[in-house]
Design a protein around this motif. Sequence first.
Motif, PDB file in Angstrom:
ATOM      1  N   GLU A   1      -5.878  -1.242  -3.103  1.00 34.96           N
ATOM      2  CA  GLU A   1      -4.680  -2.075  -3.211  1.00 34.96           C
ATOM      3  C   GLU A   1      -5.019  -3.558  -3.135  1.00 34.96           C
ATOM      4  OE1 GLU A   1      -1.341  -0.387  -0.662  1.00 34.96           O
ATOM      5  OE2 GLU A   1      -3.008   0.959  -0.220  1.00 34.96           O
ATOM      6  N   TYR A   2      -4.291  -4.343  -3.931  1.00 34.81           N
ATOM      7  CA  TYR A   2      -4.478  -5.799  -3.978  1.00 34.81           C
ATOM      8  C   TYR A   2      -3.157  -6.475  -3.639  1.00 34.81           C
ATOM      9  CZ  TYR A   2      -8.724  -4.399  -6.305  1.00 34.81           C
ATOM     10  OH  TYR A   2      -9.923  -3.812  -6.579  1.00 34.81           O
ATOM     11  N   GLU A   3      -3.273  -7.665  -3.095  1.00 32.15           N
ATOM     12  CA  GLU A   3      -2.073  -8.343  -2.637  1.00 32.15           C
ATOM     13  C   GLU A   3      -1.112  -8.668  -3.782  1.00 32.15           C
ATOM     14  OE1 GLU A   3      -2.314 -12.103  -0.171  1.00 32.15           O
ATOM     15  OE2 GLU A   3      -2.243 -10.446   1.251  1.00 32.15           O
ATOM     16  N   ASP A   4      -1.609  -9.351  -4.767  1.00 32.73           N
ATOM     17  CA  ASP A   4      -0.738  -9.847  -5.823  1.00 32.73           C
ATOM     18  C   ASP A   4      -0.287  -8.746  -6.766  1.00 32.73           C
ATOM     19  OD1 ASP A   4      -1.252 -12.267  -4.758  1.00 32.73           O
ATOM     20  OD2 ASP A   4      -2.777 -12.815  -6.250  1.00 32.73           O
ATOM     21  N   LEU A   5      -1.104  -7.700  -6.830  1.00 29.80           N
ATOM     22  CA  LEU A   5      -0.890  -6.704  -7.877  1.00 29.80           C
ATOM     23  C   LEU A   5      -0.202  -5.458  -7.359  1.00 29.80           C
ATOM     24  CD1 LEU A   5      -4.508  -7.155  -9.123  1.00 29.80           C
ATOM     25  CD2 LEU A   5      -2.504  -7.874 -10.415  1.00 29.80           C
ATOM     26  N   ALA A   6       0.377  -5.556  -6.151  1.00 27.08           N
ATOM     27  CA  ALA A   6       0.933  -4.359  -5.517  1.00 27.08           C
ATOM     28  C   ALA A   6      -0.189  -3.347  -5.517  1.00 27.08           C
ATOM     29  CB  ALA A   6       2.152  -3.846  -6.258  1.00 27.08           C
ATOM     30  N   GLU A   7       0.021  -2.172  -6.094  1.00 27.60           N
ATOM     31  CA  GLU A   7      -1.073  -1.216  -6.164  1.00 27.60           C
ATOM     32  C   GLU A   7      -1.512  -1.128  -7.617  1.00 27.60           C
ATOM     33  OE1 GLU A   7      -2.356   3.326  -4.965  1.00 27.60           O
ATOM     34  OE2 GLU A   7      -0.272   2.778  -5.162  1.00 27.60           O
ATOM     35  N   ALA A   8      -2.069  -2.198  -8.105  1.00 18.03           N
ATOM     36  CA  ALA A   8      -2.469  -2.284  -9.509  1.00 18.03           C
ATOM     37  C   ALA A   8      -3.280  -1.095  -9.985  1.00 18.03           C
ATOM     38  CB  ALA A   8      -3.286  -3.537  -9.751  1.00 18.03           C
ATOM     39  N   PRO A   9      -4.166  -0.627  -9.118  1.00 13.91           N
ATOM     40  CA  PRO A   9      -5.083   0.407  -9.573  1.00 13.91           C
ATOM     41  C   PRO A   9      -4.409   1.603 -10.196  1.00 13.91           C
ATOM     42  CG  PRO A   9      -5.083   0.157  -7.167  1.00 13.91           C
ATOM     43  CD  PRO A   9      -4.447  -1.032  -7.758  1.00 13.91           C
ATOM     44  N   ASP A  10      -3.128   1.752  -9.931  1.00 13.91           N
ATOM     45  CA  ASP A  10      -2.538   3.018 -10.299  1.00 13.91           C
ATOM     46  C   ASP A  10      -2.342   3.218 -11.789  1.00 13.91           C
ATOM     47  OD1 ASP A  10      -2.088   5.399  -9.512  1.00 13.91           O
ATOM     48  OD2 ASP A  10      -0.319   4.974  -8.303  1.00 13.91           O
TER      49      ASP A  10
ATOM     50  N   LYS B   1      -7.294  -5.437  -0.495  1.00 17.94           N
ATOM     51  CA  LYS B   1      -6.702  -5.526   0.836  1.00 17.94           C
ATOM     52  C   LYS B   1      -6.811  -4.214   1.595  1.00 17.94           C
ATOM     53  CE  LYS B   1      -5.515  -9.750   0.368  1.00 17.94           C
ATOM     54  NZ  LYS B   1      -6.520 -10.683   0.888  1.00 17.94           N
ATOM     55  N   ARG B   2      -6.594  -3.123   0.912  1.00 16.83           N
ATOM     56  CA  ARG B   2      -6.619  -1.805   1.540  1.00 16.83           C
ATOM     57  C   ARG B   2      -7.231  -0.805   0.568  1.00 16.83           C
ATOM     58  NH1 ARG B   2      -1.654  -0.639   4.871  1.00 16.83           N
ATOM     59  NH2 ARG B   2      -1.437   1.259   3.637  1.00 16.83           N
TER      60      ARG B   2
ATOM     61  N   ILE C   1      -8.961   0.586  10.532  1.00 18.52           N
ATOM     62  CA  ILE C   1      -8.244   1.699   9.892  1.00 18.52           C
ATOM     63  C   ILE C   1      -6.763   1.496  10.176  1.00 18.52           C
ATOM     64  CG2 ILE C   1      -7.853   4.201   9.903  1.00 18.52           C
ATOM     65  CD1 ILE C   1     -10.767   4.641  10.203  1.00 18.52           C
ATOM     66  N   TYR C   2      -5.996   1.369   9.101  1.00 14.32           N
ATOM     67  CA  TYR C   2      -4.551   1.113   9.246  1.00 14.32           C
ATOM     68  C   TYR C   2      -3.760   2.407   9.434  1.00 14.32           C
ATOM     69  CZ  TYR C   2      -5.952  -3.349   7.151  1.00 14.32           C
ATOM     70  OH  TYR C   2      -6.567  -4.539   6.884  1.00 14.32           O
ATOM     71  N   GLU C   3      -4.183   3.423   8.712  1.00 14.06           N
ATOM     72  CA  GLU C   3      -3.432   4.687   8.745  1.00 14.06           C
ATOM     73  C   GLU C   3      -4.404   5.840   8.621  1.00 14.06           C
ATOM     74  OE1 GLU C   3       0.000   3.115   5.721  1.00 14.06           O
ATOM     75  OE2 GLU C   3      -0.222   5.299   5.891  1.00 14.06           O
ATOM     76  N   ALA C   4      -4.092   6.913   9.328  1.00 18.43           N
ATOM     77  CA  ALA C   4      -4.893   8.135   9.221  1.00 18.43           C
ATOM     78  C   ALA C   4      -3.942   9.305   9.397  1.00 18.43           C
ATOM     79  CB  ALA C   4      -5.976   8.154  10.299  1.00 18.43           C
TER      80      ALA C   4
ATOM     81  N   SER D   1     -15.093  -1.855  -6.896  1.00 17.59           N
ATOM     82  CA  SER D   1     -14.465  -2.167  -5.607  1.00 17.59           C
ATOM     83  C   SER D   1     -15.338  -1.657  -4.469  1.00 17.59           C
ATOM     84  CB  SER D   1     -13.090  -1.525  -5.509  1.00 17.59           C
ATOM     85  OG  SER D   1     -13.197  -0.146  -5.222  1.00 17.59           O
ATOM     86  N   GLY D   2     -16.288  -0.810  -4.810  1.00 16.55           N
ATOM     87  CA  GLY D   2     -17.190  -0.258  -3.809  1.00 16.55           C
ATOM     88  C   GLY D   2     -17.972   0.871  -4.439  1.00 16.55           C
TER      89      GLY D   2
END
Lengths: 267, 267
Positions: free
Chosen positions: B253-262, B106-107, B170-173, B48-49
């Motif tokens: 975070e991904y759109e379709d997967l909610a927070e799939a990474p978790d 997405k985020r 930046i959405y949130e800090a 992802s990066g």
Amino acid sequence: MRNLLMTLSYDGTHYFGFQTQPGGNTVQDHLEEAIRHLTGEDVKIHGSGRTDAGVHARAQTFHFTTASQIPVERWRHALNGRLPSDIRITSAVEVPLSFHSRRSAKRKTYRYSINGNRVFDVFNRQYQLHHPGPLDVVAMREGLKYLVGTHDFTSFASRHSTKQSHVRTIYEARIEVDHGLDGAGTHEQGILHIYLTGNGFLQHMVRIIVGTLLQVGEGKRKPEEMKSILEARDRAAAGPTAESKGLMLWSVEYEDLAEAPDSAAKS
Amino acid sequence: MRNLLMTLSYDGTHYFGFQTQPGGNTVQDHLEEAIRHLTGEDVKIHGSGRTDAGVHARAQTFHFTTASQIPVERWRHALNGRLPSDIRITSAVEVPLSFHSRRSAKRKTYRYSINGNRVFDVFNRQYQLHHPGPLDVVAMREGLKYLVGTHDFTSFASRHSTKQSHVRTIYEARIEVDHGLDGAGTHEQGILHIYLTGNGFLQHMVRIIVGTLLQVGEGKRKPEEMKSILEARDRAAAGPTAESKGLMLWSVEYEDLAEAPDSAAKS
């Protein structure tokens, strides 16, 4: 001469335990070397107790007498500058010459941590036993209750224990389950932290208690067997010795000093 | 061919970052080697990066395509058995062939942790910057506010950044302060966790933001200077790059997967 009581944290992963032994590379060796470097004195320190190879300490204590005139508030920083980064002095206080870190201790607490999730936590891989199989925490709590009070703990002590008496008192025993930031709603077991507070602990005692409790949690033993294991006064009656890495000396308490051992804030 | 998305944790202490590079010893190298060992395929994975040398990940993600017929629920365990203990796959899911771990994200959230206590925590010594000097958290929170929104972050990016655009959102800090089990009533600063959530981050961006915020916390800069630093679009206007060890890729975070990474619970 002055008597100094110090509290320290250490990551025991790379040490052969707290107390000096022929093989070297113990926490005590590093502490005595740091004191020698600072004061030029050949000091022998006295720990509140031993910890085995691979066991950690959040708040171990030790005392020693010194002729050094370095003010007590300077010691922590001066010694930390001479210690490896996995050993940190967190407080230093002056105590009466009659004070002894082990003999004056009233209560000691150990914590044993078990990661019950399917994948272990990389950031705590040296500090938690990984046990992904199902554990019945209710049964484990039930089993723990039989150990509270004053008992002969021969069954839960290493056969190499050299203590004359194996009678010890456990004041408190509890299991806390931490599901972490992400645990809500998952089917993961979380992290089990087993806390044991007593007036003293025999060699391997906490690890054998945990090894036996894990058998209770796995359904291999009933909780009430803890009672008959105690009564057997035979190491063979108990379960295996759990891995050292999950164990941490949590605190040492003294009468006059409240919980002196604790954090930097006290010094 | 199938497209698999995996989430992993790693302790970055001993790696030269996530992404393959000429010097070797990267997290990606170990992942590709584990996949090769399992399937015989020479797979190139897509993260992802990047993360820099010494930076950690609680939940990094990567995807790759495979001809292997191994059921998706078997991958996590199979790869973990072939990986070093400081890298753990926490979940594996099958995704559409069009899915890309970076482009579909997405985020992203990063966390930077600062130990503000006088003595650092031995158990987190590789995961927290130690800053025992006083920090004005109120001023740091005020400074952070100027970064929320869509800006050109050139001032907060490495001079070696190769990106065409330095505009990011930046959405949130936020800053959370953790005083720990023993912190109540002490004069210790506790642990500061700085969380930044955005649509993407430039090279060194979080570490330069933190290095600059520390100057705000130390009183060397005013919070409102964050605004003029942004406007300067010049790396020299910002503060130093904070040490890598305090940084952790927290989630993707991904759109379709909610927070799939978790966590493991998802697979």
